[in-house]
Design a protein around this motif. Structure first.
Motif, PDB file in Angstrom:
ATOM      1  N   TYR A   1      40.398  32.196  44.096  1.00  0.00           N
ATOM      2  CA  TYR A   1      40.454  33.287  43.120  1.00  0.00           C
ATOM      3  C   TYR A   1      39.477  33.038  41.983  1.00  0.00           C
ATOM      4  N   ASP A   2      39.432  31.814  41.468  1.00  0.00           N
ATOM      5  CA  ASP A   2      38.509  31.485  40.380  1.00  0.00           C
ATOM      6  C   ASP A   2      37.064  31.713  40.793  1.00  0.00           C
ATOM      7  N   GLU A   3      36.734  31.375  42.018  1.00  0.00           N
ATOM      8  CA  GLU A   3      35.378  31.580  42.524  1.00  0.00           C
ATOM      9  C   GLU A   3      35.052  33.075  42.629  1.00  0.00           C
ATOM     10  N   LEU A   4      36.007  33.852  43.125  1.00  0.00           N
ATOM     11  CA  LEU A   4      35.789  35.296  43.229  1.00  0.00           C
ATOM     12  C   LEU A   4      35.611  35.936  41.854  1.00  0.00           C
ATOM     13  N   VAL A   5      36.400  35.506  40.877  1.00  0.00           N
ATOM     14  CA  VAL A   5      36.266  36.025  39.514  1.00  0.00           C
ATOM     15  C   VAL A   5      34.900  35.678  38.959  1.00  0.00           C
ATOM     16  N   ALA A   6      34.436  34.455  39.212  1.00  0.00           N
ATOM     17  CA  ALA A   6      33.118  34.043  38.729  1.00  0.00           C
ATOM     18  C   ALA A   6      32.014  34.882  39.366  1.00  0.00           C
ATOM     19  N   GLU A   7      32.171  35.231  40.632  1.00  0.00           N
ATOM     20  CA  GLU A   7      31.146  35.996  41.342  1.00  0.00           C
ATOM     21  C   GLU A   7      31.193  37.490  41.027  1.00  0.00           C
ATOM     22  N   HIS A   8      32.393  38.054  40.924  1.00  0.00           N
ATOM     23  CA  HIS A   8      32.529  39.509  40.855  1.00  0.00           C
ATOM     24  C   HIS A   8      33.171  40.023  39.577  1.00  0.00           C
ATOM     25  N   GLY A   9      33.576  39.153  38.691  1.00  0.00           N
ATOM     26  CA  GLY A   9      34.286  39.579  37.496  1.00  0.00           C
ATOM     27  C   GLY A   9      35.777  39.671  37.782  1.00  0.00           C
ATOM     28  N   ASP A  10      36.550  39.871  36.745  1.00  0.00           N
ATOM     29  CA  ASP A  10      38.003  39.936  36.884  1.00  0.00           C
ATOM     30  C   ASP A  10      38.414  41.362  37.239  1.00  0.00           C
ATOM     31  N   VAL A  11      38.246  41.705  38.501  1.00  0.00           N
ATOM     32  CA  VAL A  11      38.521  43.059  38.977  1.00  0.00           C
ATOM     33  C   VAL A  11      39.991  43.414  38.774  1.00  0.00           C
ATOM     34  N   LEU A  12      40.892  42.479  39.050  1.00  0.00           N
ATOM     35  CA  LEU A  12      42.319  42.762  38.880  1.00  0.00           C
ATOM     36  C   LEU A  12      42.655  43.001  37.412  1.00  0.00           C
TER      37      LEU A  12
END
Length: 55
Positions: free
Chosen positions: A13-24
């Motif tokens: 999740y931390d990696e996805l947030v770093a790549e795409h922003g905090d979408v949720l």
């Protein structure tokens, strides 16, 4: 596995947030704003009913 110095949590999740922003987080904030706006627009305040049209 993961290095011991890595903070607990979800590395994926931390990696996805770093790549795409905090979408949720953005979706949650937008849902809250939408809910407040809907409440405002759909309120049935009979004391002020018709005042906007007559002004």
């Amino acid at each position: 596995m993961f290095p011991r110095h890595t903070a607990p949590g979800s590395p994926i999740y931390d990696e996805l947030v770093a790549e795409h922003g905090d979408v949720l987080g953005e979706a949650r904030a937008l849902a809250e704003r939408t809910s407040r706006e809907a409440d405002r627009l759909l309120s049935w305040d009979l004391a002020s009913f018709g005042q906007e049209q007559s002004e």
